[in-house]
Design an enzyme around this catalytic site. Structure first.
Site, PDB file in Angstrom:
ATOM      1  N   ASP A  40      -6.587   5.331   5.181  1.00 42.54           N
ATOM      2  CA  ASP A  40      -6.742   4.178   4.286  1.00 42.54           C
ATOM      3  C   ASP A  40      -7.683   3.147   4.926  1.00 42.54           C
ATOM      4  O   ASP A  40      -7.557   1.956   4.703  1.00 42.54           O
ATOM      5  CB  ASP A  40      -5.338   3.573   4.040  1.00 42.54           C
ATOM      6  CG  ASP A  40      -5.301   2.550   2.919  1.00 42.54           C
ATOM      7  OD1 ASP A  40      -6.218   2.550   2.081  1.00 42.54           O
ATOM      8  OD2 ASP A  40      -4.347   1.749   2.884  1.00 42.54           O
ATOM      9  N   PRO A  55      -0.260  -2.202   8.568  1.00 40.74           N
ATOM     10  CA  PRO A  55       1.003  -2.301   9.306  1.00 40.74           C
ATOM     11  C   PRO A  55       1.943  -1.098   9.132  1.00 40.74           C
ATOM     12  O   PRO A  55       2.979  -1.043   9.771  1.00 40.74           O
ATOM     13  CB  PRO A  55       1.641  -3.564   8.709  1.00 40.74           C
ATOM     14  CG  PRO A  55       1.105  -3.620   7.311  1.00 40.74           C
ATOM     15  CD  PRO A  55      -0.282  -3.046   7.358  1.00 40.74           C
ATOM     16  N   GLY A  56       1.584  -0.150   8.249  1.00 47.44           N
ATOM     17  CA  GLY A  56       2.406   1.064   8.245  1.00 47.44           C
ATOM     18  C   GLY A  56       2.942   1.532   6.900  1.00 47.44           C
ATOM     19  O   GLY A  56       3.846   2.363   6.861  1.00 47.44           O
ATOM     20  N   GLY A  57       2.373   1.040   5.818  1.00 44.84           N
ATOM     21  CA  GLY A  57       2.873   1.448   4.493  1.00 44.84           C
ATOM     22  C   GLY A  57       2.772   2.955   4.263  1.00 44.84           C
ATOM     23  O   GLY A  57       3.679   3.567   3.694  1.00 44.84           O
ATOM     24  N   LYS A  78     -12.870   3.464  -0.954  1.00 40.82           N
ATOM     25  CA  LYS A  78     -12.974   2.084  -1.462  1.00 40.82           C
ATOM     26  C   LYS A  78     -14.260   1.963  -2.271  1.00 40.82           C
ATOM     27  O   LYS A  78     -15.319   2.440  -1.833  1.00 40.82           O
ATOM     28  CB  LYS A  78     -12.999   1.086  -0.305  1.00 40.82           C
ATOM     29  CG  LYS A  78     -11.905   1.320   0.742  1.00 40.82           C
ATOM     30  CD  LYS A  78     -10.518   0.985   0.242  1.00 40.82           C
ATOM     31  CE  LYS A  78      -9.465   1.342   1.278  1.00 40.82           C
ATOM     32  NZ  LYS A  78      -8.095   1.216   0.803  1.00 40.82           N
ATOM     33  N   ASP A 115     -10.242   4.096  17.768  1.00 42.14           N
ATOM     34  CA  ASP A 115     -11.110   4.110  16.593  1.00 42.14           C
ATOM     35  C   ASP A 115     -10.808   5.372  15.776  1.00 42.14           C
ATOM     36  O   ASP A 115     -10.911   6.492  16.292  1.00 42.14           O
ATOM     37  CB  ASP A 115     -12.578   4.109  17.078  1.00 42.14           C
ATOM     38  CG  ASP A 115     -13.562   4.091  15.919  1.00 42.14           C
ATOM     39  OD1 ASP A 115     -13.139   4.290  14.754  1.00 42.14           O
ATOM     40  OD2 ASP A 115     -14.756   3.868  16.175  1.00 42.14           O
ATOM     41  N   ASP A 134      -4.661   2.751  14.858  1.00 42.74           N
ATOM     42  CA  ASP A 134      -5.135   1.436  14.376  1.00 42.74           C
ATOM     43  C   ASP A 134      -5.074   0.449  15.531  1.00 42.74           C
ATOM     44  O   ASP A 134      -4.136   0.496  16.338  1.00 42.74           O
ATOM     45  CB  ASP A 134      -4.236   0.941  13.218  1.00 42.74           C
ATOM     46  CG  ASP A 134      -4.947  -0.067  12.324  1.00 42.74           C
ATOM     47  OD1 ASP A 134      -5.457  -1.082  12.836  1.00 42.74           O
ATOM     48  OD2 ASP A 134      -4.985   0.171  11.100  1.00 42.74           O
ATOM     49  N   SER A 159       0.824  -1.224   0.000  1.00 46.10           N
ATOM     50  CA  SER A 159       0.000   0.000   0.000  1.00 46.10           C
ATOM     51  C   SER A 159       0.847   1.258   0.000  1.00 46.10           C
ATOM     52  O   SER A 159       0.367   2.332  -0.369  1.00 46.10           O
ATOM     53  CB  SER A 159      -0.832   0.060   1.275  1.00 46.10           C
ATOM     54  OG  SER A 159      -1.908  -0.752   1.189  1.00 46.10           O
TER      55      SER A 159
HETATM   56  C1  LIG Z   1      -6.001  -1.228   4.112  1.00 49.41           C
HETATM   57  S1  LIG Z   1      -5.438  -1.311   5.757  1.00 49.41           S
HETATM   58  C2  LIG Z   1      -4.319   0.009   5.867  1.00 49.41           C
HETATM   59  C3  LIG Z   1      -2.987  -0.266   5.265  1.00 49.41           C
HETATM   60  C4  LIG Z   1      -2.003   0.831   5.543  1.00 49.41           C
HETATM   61  N1  LIG Z   1      -2.385   2.089   4.888  1.00 49.41           N
HETATM   62  C5  LIG Z   1      -0.638   0.459   5.048  1.00 49.41           C
HETATM   63  O1  LIG Z   1      -0.145   1.087   4.098  1.00 49.41           O
HETATM   64  O2  LIG Z   1      -0.026  -0.452   5.622  1.00 49.41           O
HETATM   65  C6  LIG Z   1      -6.792  -0.736   6.651  1.00 49.41           C
HETATM   66  C7  LIG Z   1      -6.539  -0.610   8.141  1.00 49.41           C
HETATM   67  O3  LIG Z   1      -7.592   0.159   8.686  1.00 49.41           O
HETATM   68  C8  LIG Z   1      -7.805  -0.283  10.007  1.00 49.41           C
HETATM   69  N2  LIG Z   1      -9.130   0.177  10.428  1.00 49.41           N
HETATM   70  C9  LIG Z   1     -10.329  -0.121   9.909  1.00 49.41           C
HETATM   71  N3  LIG Z   1     -11.306   0.523  10.590  1.00 49.41           N
HETATM   72  C10 LIG Z   1     -10.685   1.272  11.530  1.00 49.41           C
HETATM   73  C11 LIG Z   1     -11.133   2.180  12.514  1.00 49.41           C
HETATM   74  N4  LIG Z   1     -12.441   2.470  12.654  1.00 49.41           N
HETATM   75  N5  LIG Z   1     -10.229   2.793  13.288  1.00 49.41           N
HETATM   76  C12 LIG Z   1      -8.899   2.545  13.150  1.00 49.41           C
HETATM   77  N6  LIG Z   1      -8.432   1.692  12.226  1.00 49.41           N
HETATM   78  C13 LIG Z   1      -9.293   1.068  11.418  1.00 49.41           C
HETATM   79  C14 LIG Z   1      -7.660  -1.791   9.915  1.00 49.41           C
HETATM   80  O4  LIG Z   1      -7.310  -2.334  11.178  1.00 49.41           O
HETATM   81  C15 LIG Z   1      -6.529  -1.932   8.893  1.00 49.41           C
HETATM   82  O5  LIG Z   1      -5.286  -2.091   9.531  1.00 49.41           O
END
Ligand SMILES: C[S@@+](CC[C@H](N)C(=O)[O-])C[C@H]1O[C@@H](n2cnc3c(N)ncnc32)[C@H](O)[C@@H]1O
Length: 350
Positions: A271, A216-218, A300, A254, A234, A182
């Protein structure tokens, strides 16, 4: 002939077609599209001869699902393998271009032509130079959109209203220490939305950033590489390598409820996988409350009518900002590294 070819990601032809018809109609140009699923391009034909060029009233940057476009000059089929160049020259008499783009549909079948395209460039370039069709100091590019070595479309684009990338695609190298693929989405978004001359101020070291849905942090990785201090929100775990930099604070909260403690956040990135309308409202709230100066976020789009959905969400965003009296810049693009999603930039202009 008032036809245009628009390139898009394979599978997004309907969205690309719906968008160009909608946006052209908004500026008084009416037309229809020919397309097939997964062919990675759309043909748009204006139905009335107004003399108005699409390029003079629409900007490529304002189209979400189109990566690149050109105006059709001629469609050539059944070219003789012994002399492909003469019919091309014949079609281009009277035109002038400063560069040639050898392109093809971004599909597996299309990519098979890449080798031929490369070999054909040198003799074609020489022949076009000889005829002064290829010359310096003209704002137009020539496109050869190839389906095979004997079948192609010739077209032109304007350098100040077209992508300078081959096929409109920004290829980026995945960094060996990147925590997720990502990461390339945010890197591409920086290139897409922020002019290079503004990187020094808008992406400078020391800025504060918040990453919602960070694990995870991208995306956090990109901000850290720019020297920023990042609050990563997260419940999931962040990559150790990022935590070890000392630039990241991880909050297991959240993302929809998190609020910054101080008014010193420049960047908000997001994201989270959620409904586009919910994410857009959250981003709007941050910008309207001045909790951040600019936001980059993903919407999305797992639904069928992606363009219609996006259009509605962006309209709601604009209405809300207008009513709040906020001057803003809002951009959206289906990036090469995006899949079933688009990436947006929302920025306060005060
Ligand atoms: C597509 S991943 C993100 C990837 C990240 N941008 C990266 O580059 O590694 C989506 C993330 O959103 C988090 N997430 C979803 N709903 C959330 C919320 N309401 N609050 C915090 N995190 C949330 C999920 O736990 C997941 O780790």
């Amino acid at each position: 002939m008032n036809q245009y070819i628009l390139y898009c990601r394979a599978g997004f032809e309907r969205d690309c077609a719906a968008e160009i018809q909608f946006k052209a109609a908004e500026v008084g140009l009416y037309g229809f599209c020919r397309t097939q699923e997964n062919q990675a391009y759309v043909e748009f034909e204006l139905t009335q001869e107004t003399g108005t060029e699409l390029f003079s009233v629409l900007k490529l940057d304002d189209l979400i699902f189109t990566r690149q476009w050109f105006k059709v000059i001629e469609k050539l089929e059944g070219l003789a393998e012994t002399d492909r160049i003469s019919p091309i020259i014949k079609s281009l008499i009277g035109y002038q271009f400063s560069d040639i783009r050898m392109e093809y549909p971004e599909t597996n079948q299309g990519k098979e032509i890449a080798g031929f395209a490369k070999k054909f460039t040198v003799p074609l370039r020489q022949a076009l130079k000889k005829q002064t069709i290829l010359t310096d100091n003209t704002p137009q590019n020539l496109h050869l959109f190839m389906f095979s070595s004997t079948h192609l479309i010739l077209g032109m684009s304007l350098q100040n209203n077209a992508s300078d990338l081959l096929l409109g695609i920004r290829r980026l190298k995945f960094p060996a220490d990147g925590p997720s693929r990502s990461t390339l989405k945010l890197e591409e978004a920086f290139h897409q939305f922020i002019p290079k001359k503004e990187w020094e101020t808008r992406l400078s070291s020391g800025l504060n950033a918040v990453d919602l849905g960070a694990a995870p942090g991208g995306w956090t990785y990109q901000l850290v590489k720019k020297g920023m201090m990042v609050s990563a929100i997260d419940n999931g775990p962040m990559a150790d390598s990022l935590m070890e930099t000392g630039q990241v604070k991880h909050f297991k909260e959240d993302g929809f409820k998190y609020q910054p403690k101080k008014q010193n956040v420049h960047w908000l990135v997001c994201d989270m996988v959620e409904k586009p309308s919910r994410v857009a409202r959250l981003m709007t709230k941050w910008v309207e409350n001045n909790w951040c100066k600019e936001a980059i976020f993903n919407l999305k789009l797992p639904m069928k009518q992606r363009f219609q959905n996006v259009q509605q969400v962006l309209e709601e965003t604009q209405i809300s900002l207008y009513e709040a009296g906020v001057r803003y810049e809002l951009k959206a693009k289906h990036l090469y590294h995006d899949r079933e999603e688009i990436t947006c930039l929302l920025r306060r202009l005060d």
